[in-house]
Design a protein around this motif. Structure first.
Motif, PDB file in Angstrom:
ATOM      1  N   ASP A  16       0.827  -1.204   0.000  1.00 52.36           N
ATOM      2  CA  ASP A  16       0.000   0.000   0.000  1.00 52.36           C
ATOM      3  C   ASP A  16       0.865   1.259   0.000  1.00 52.36           C
ATOM      4  OD1 ASP A  16      -2.728   1.265   0.362  1.00 52.36           O
ATOM      5  OD2 ASP A  16      -1.706   2.023   2.155  1.00 52.36           O
ATOM      6  N   ARG A  17       1.913   1.247   0.814  1.00 51.21           N
ATOM      7  CA  ARG A  17       2.780   2.432   0.892  1.00 51.21           C
ATOM      8  C   ARG A  17       3.574   2.617  -0.404  1.00 51.21           C
ATOM      9  NH1 ARG A  17       5.874   4.745   6.093  1.00 51.21           N
ATOM     10  NH2 ARG A  17       7.202   6.271   5.039  1.00 51.21           N
ATOM     11  N   ILE A  18       4.031   1.517  -0.981  1.00 53.08           N
ATOM     12  CA  ILE A  18       4.786   1.636  -2.238  1.00 53.08           C
ATOM     13  C   ILE A  18       3.912   2.235  -3.324  1.00 53.08           C
ATOM     14  CG2 ILE A  18       5.870   0.315  -4.090  1.00 53.08           C
ATOM     15  CD1 ILE A  18       6.934  -1.604  -1.969  1.00 53.08           C
ATOM     16  N   ARG A  19       2.663   1.805  -3.419  1.00 50.98           N
ATOM     17  CA  ARG A  19       1.764   2.343  -4.449  1.00 50.98           C
ATOM     18  C   ARG A  19       1.491   3.826  -4.203  1.00 50.98           C
ATOM     19  NH1 ARG A  19      -0.721  -2.868  -3.822  1.00 50.98           N
ATOM     20  NH2 ARG A  19      -0.398  -4.111  -5.726  1.00 50.98           N
ATOM     21  N   ASP A  20       1.343   4.212  -2.939  1.00 49.97           N
ATOM     22  CA  ASP A  20       1.090   5.627  -2.632  1.00 49.97           C
ATOM     23  C   ASP A  20       2.259   6.501  -3.083  1.00 49.97           C
ATOM     24  OD1 ASP A  20      -1.371   5.124  -1.571  1.00 49.97           O
ATOM     25  OD2 ASP A  20      -0.705   5.141   0.533  1.00 49.97           O
ATOM     26  N   GLU A  21       3.461   6.031  -2.831  1.00 50.54           N
ATOM     27  CA  GLU A  21       4.624   6.845  -3.162  1.00 50.54           C
ATOM     28  C   GLU A  21       5.035   6.711  -4.617  1.00 50.54           C
ATOM     29  OE1 GLU A  21       7.829   7.031  -0.484  1.00 50.54           O
ATOM     30  OE2 GLU A  21       6.609   6.687   1.319  1.00 50.54           O
ATOM     31  N   ALA A  22       4.525   5.697  -5.300  1.00 52.25           N
ATOM     32  CA  ALA A  22       4.855   5.519  -6.711  1.00 52.25           C
ATOM     33  C   ALA A  22       4.307   6.663  -7.558  1.00 52.25           C
ATOM     34  CB  ALA A  22       4.306   4.184  -7.214  1.00 52.25           C
ATOM     35  N   ASP A  23       3.223   7.287  -7.105  1.00 48.75           N
ATOM     36  CA  ASP A  23       2.621   8.377  -7.877  1.00 48.75           C
ATOM     37  C   ASP A  23       3.593   9.542  -8.057  1.00 48.75           C
ATOM     38  OD1 ASP A  23       0.292   6.937  -8.093  1.00 48.75           O
ATOM     39  OD2 ASP A  23      -0.638   7.858  -6.334  1.00 48.75           O
ATOM     40  N   ALA A  24       4.517   9.703  -7.125  1.00 50.21           N
ATOM     41  CA  ALA A  24       5.453  10.822  -7.193  1.00 50.21           C
ATOM     42  C   ALA A  24       6.698  10.494  -8.022  1.00 50.21           C
ATOM     43  CB  ALA A  24       5.874  11.234  -5.784  1.00 50.21           C
ATOM     44  N   ILE A  25       6.772   9.268  -8.536  1.00 50.10           N
ATOM     45  CA  ILE A  25       7.936   8.846  -9.315  1.00 50.10           C
ATOM     46  C   ILE A  25       7.620   8.988 -10.795  1.00 50.10           C
ATOM     47  CG2 ILE A  25       9.477   6.914  -9.842  1.00 50.10           C
ATOM     48  CD1 ILE A  25       8.879   5.863  -7.029  1.00 50.10           C
ATOM     49  N   SER A  26       8.484   9.660 -11.511  1.00 53.42           N
ATOM     50  CA  SER A  26       8.224   9.933 -12.926  1.00 53.42           C
ATOM     51  C   SER A  26       8.856   8.878 -13.824  1.00 53.42           C
ATOM     52  CB  SER A  26       8.776  11.316 -13.304  1.00 53.42           C
ATOM     53  OG  SER A  26      10.185  11.355 -13.075  1.00 53.42           O
ATOM     54  N   GLY A  27       8.382   8.834 -15.051  1.00 52.05           N
ATOM     55  CA  GLY A  27       8.968   7.964 -16.054  1.00 52.05           C
ATOM     56  C   GLY A  27       8.603   6.499 -15.871  1.00 52.05           C
ATOM     57  N   ARG A  28       9.337   5.679 -16.645  1.00 53.35           N
ATOM     58  CA  ARG A  28       9.052   4.254 -16.628  1.00 53.35           C
ATOM     59  C   ARG A  28       9.434   3.583 -15.305  1.00 53.35           C
ATOM     60  NH1 ARG A  28      10.067   1.516 -22.529  1.00 53.35           N
ATOM     61  NH2 ARG A  28       8.768   2.970 -23.726  1.00 53.35           N
ATOM     62  N   LYS A  29      10.262   4.265 -14.520  1.00 51.52           N
ATOM     63  CA  LYS A  29      10.653   3.691 -13.229  1.00 51.52           C
ATOM     64  C   LYS A  29       9.433   3.467 -12.344  1.00 51.52           C
ATOM     65  CE  LYS A  29      13.184   6.062 -10.277  1.00 51.52           C
ATOM     66  NZ  LYS A  29      14.381   6.684  -9.628  1.00 51.52           N
TER      67      LYS A  29
END
Length: 514
Positions: A408-421
């Protein structure tokens, strides 16, 4: 141009990645059904007919005859988890396989391996933060340690005894060698003996030797006994130089024999005169010396290994003596009790309540050799996780709750990561989700429905795990049900699985030679 020898082979690009990932996934899949309290056992049969029945991930992977180098990396993951923590080996292996499976899908979407590696490492960092955030704000007392031990052993093949009975033995063993947050793990020994139910497993405040008295006439039980440890050979003295002696008469032969007899009698008398009641000898002792000691009511065990002799010395406070002339009361140790017990055709020596005892022994029982081996593995893992809990002072909810929180936490913070990463970060969360999904599947529940319910409960209460009770598996609060894991188990599993999967994902060329 011929660069490689004719006996060499080379696999490159997509084929190399597919081969490595397929091998890794196959190894992960081989232990996936053993995960959790409802996990199943595996039967492993060697070429010579030896059989091992277990659901311990490290044991399964160690016993398998694996040749593929990428698959060996996952075996290394399990071994590292076992050495560092003692539990969570199946979790680490399954997570590695799931990360590889997600990487395979990313490759098909033309995501570069470097991007996948960067995303996985960033997700692993977020996972570490989530684990720390999930740690319970509570004192690590005996009750918490009991719950950790019980959670570790639930579902393992412990024969007729429930996990809570063994958990108490484990906690008592760790508490006996604990000093603050330090645990002297080496001072906890395990001794196994088949022929009785698992419920007969007990904690011995001392050591247990797989040895028997050197003579039948020796005492089988001593109370408040003095103990000596001898590194002395109690046999007829022989010279360092090979020599032959000529005997010309019966009188000379008789005199020689009487001289030998007197020498052996003197050894026994010298020991008896000190007043010692039990002697443990690393060298060989002549049968005549042993008969004299038995006549004087002295218990003797000879031919001890160096490690056993050291254990006796540490448990009793005795000094190891290399010369009988140095044997005195100052070198003695003492114990509350020494008892010899017979189990079928075997005899074991129990040394309990030593004056300087800094060791305890978990005496593991089981109805058959297969059962006692599995109980031993369960107890060993539980000792390691309880010791880890004491040393790290942090526990998290079990039953998949930590994994749900991590994803859950990884998905929440993934929104702030740009690009294909961002894709690889989200893929990491999907791989983490496979752990509670597997718990549900092994418990007989619908994995998709269970995962949806777990997420909903987590969003509502902040803590949700899959509680396996009776024949059902329901979503609930693991803490209320006493299901706890050391936080370090989760940290190590995420770390080792990430390292192994990213290493395999970066390989695009496999060169093998005969």
């Amino acid at each position: 141009m011929l660069v490689l020898s004719e006996d060499s082979s080379r696999t490159t690009g997509k084929d190399a990645r597919q081969s490595n990932i397929a091998a890794g996934k196959a190894i992960s899949e081989s232990v996936r059904t053993t995960l959790g309290p409802r996990g199943m056992d595996k039967m492993l049969v060697s070429d010579d007919g030896d059989v091992v029945i277990t659901n311990d991930g490290a044991t399964i992977l160690d016993e398998m005859d694996i040749e593929h180098p990428a698959a060996e990396m996952i075996v290394d993951v399990a071994e590292t988890q076992e050495e560092e923590i003692g539990d969570g080996t199946t979790t680490a292996a399954v997570l590695t396989g799931q990360l590889l499976s997600q990487a395979e899908e990313l490759f098909e979407d033309d995501v570069h391996p470097t991007t996948i590696v960067e995303g996985y490492h960033e997700a692993a960092s977020i996972a570490a933060e989530a684990i720390d955030a999930m740690a319970l704000d509570t004192e690590i007392d005996a009750e918490i340690l009991f719950r950790v031990a019980e959670s570790s052993m639930t579902g393992k093949g412990t024969g007729d005894v429930t996990a809570d009975k063994l958990a108490q033995v484990v906690v008592d063993a760790v508490q006996a060698v604990r000093s603050g947050t330090d645990v002297a793990r080496d001072n906890i020994q395990l001794q196994t003996q088949s022929g009785a139910s698992s419920s007969s497993t007990e904690l011995v405040e001392g050591i247990v030797l797989d040895e028997e008295p050197a003579a039948d006439a020796m005492p089988r039980q001593l109370s408040n006994a003095s103990v000596a440890v001898l590194d002395v050979e109690l046999e007829v003295s022989t010279g360092d130089v090979d020599a032959e002696y000529s005997v010309d008469s019966v009188d000379q032969l008789t005199a020689a024999m009487e001289s030998e007899e007197q020498e052996l009698r003197d050894y026994a008398q010298q020991i008896a005169d000190t007043g010692v009641e039990a002697v443990f000898i690393t060298e060989d002792a002549d049968d005549r010396v042993l008969s004299y000691l038995a006549r004087d009511g002295i218990l003797a065990i000879d031919g001890l290994s160096d490690s056993d002799a050291t254990s006796v010395a540490n448990a009793t406070g005795a000094k190891r003596i290399g010369d009988l002339n140095d044997l005195s009361e100052d070198s003695f140790g003492s114990v509350e009790q020494i008892r010899i017990e017979k189990f079928d055709e075997d005899e074991l020596t129990f040394i309990e309540g030593g004056e300087a005892a800094d060791a305890v022994t978990v005496f593991v029982r089981g109805g058959t050799d297969h059962v006692v081996d599995e109980v031993e593995r369960a107890v060993k893992d539980a000792i390691d996780v309880v010791a880890t809990t004491v040393e790290t002072d942090a526990v998290v909810p079990g039953a998949g709750a930590a994994e749900i929180a991590i994803a859950d936490r990884i998905r929440d913070e993934a929104d702030a990561i740009s690009g294909r990463k961002q894709l690889s970060v989200r893929a990491f969360a999907d791989a983490i989700d496979a752990l509670p999904r597997t718990l549900a599947e092994n418990a007989g529940a619908d994995p998709i429905d269970s995962l949806v319910d777990l997420r909903a409960e987590h969003d509502s209460t902040g803590r949700a795990g899959l509680i396996a009770e009776g024949r059902t598996a329901e979503v609930g609060d693991p803490v209320e049900h006493g299901i706890l894991d050391p936080a370090q188990v989760k940290h190590e599993a995420v770390k080792s699985a990430t390292e192994a999967s990213t290493m395999i994902a970066r390989i695009d060329d496999v060169i093998s030679s005969s």
